[in-house]
Write an enzyme that holds these catalytic residues in place. Sequence first.
Site, PDB file in Angstrom:
ATOM      1  CG  HIS A 153      37.438  42.449  38.350  1.00 17.22           C
ATOM      2  ND1 HIS A 153      36.694  43.158  37.432  1.00 17.22           N
ATOM      3  CD2 HIS A 153      36.590  42.032  39.300  1.00 17.22           C
ATOM      4  CE1 HIS A 153      35.427  43.163  37.818  1.00 17.22           C
ATOM      5  NE2 HIS A 153      35.331  42.496  38.954  1.00 17.22           N
TER       6      HIS A 153
ATOM      7  CG  HIS B 171      35.855  38.298  41.598  1.00 19.96           C
ATOM      8  ND1 HIS B 171      36.765  38.984  42.367  1.00 19.96           N
ATOM      9  CD2 HIS B 171      34.944  39.198  41.170  1.00 19.96           C
ATOM     10  CE1 HIS B 171      36.409  40.255  42.422  1.00 19.96           C
ATOM     11  NE2 HIS B 171      35.312  40.410  41.700  1.00 19.96           N
TER      12      HIS B 171
END
Length: 155
Positions: A67, A82
């Site tokens: 992620h 992110h």
Amino acid sequence: MFSKLFKKKSPVTVYQPVSGTVVSLQEVADEVFSSEMMGIGFAVQPDANDIVSPIDGTIDSVFPTKHALTIKGDKDVEVLLHIGTDTVELNGEGFEILVQAGDKVTAQQKIATVDFASIKEAGKGTDVMVVFPSLDKGEKSKFDLSNQGDVIAEL
């Protein structure tokens, strides 16, 4: 093209990592990012699935849950990319990362594909944050978010 300028040593152009709407970090639903605890930056509310590198540099790390990743760029620019909020809980589901630590990348090079529909279905946020951890709130004047709104990532 979407650019940011760093007035550190010389300007550095940073591209948006995904097509969508560029917003300030303060608009992100995750307080860790919206309060700039991780550093200053911006976010993109994506309308496409391809993620590109926002800068020229070297992949420093890829989180095991896929992620997030970090990129070390020229002129000591560090970027935390992110993807989504609370997406660590997905354990990599919906993420295809095309790079690994140590890989050299160029700005706008495709580095990941993300199934944002499945992330939404899982009840997670889809904002993509571009954060500069080496810059703190006191250095915000070195950062110019000069363009917000709809943008297209050039692949």
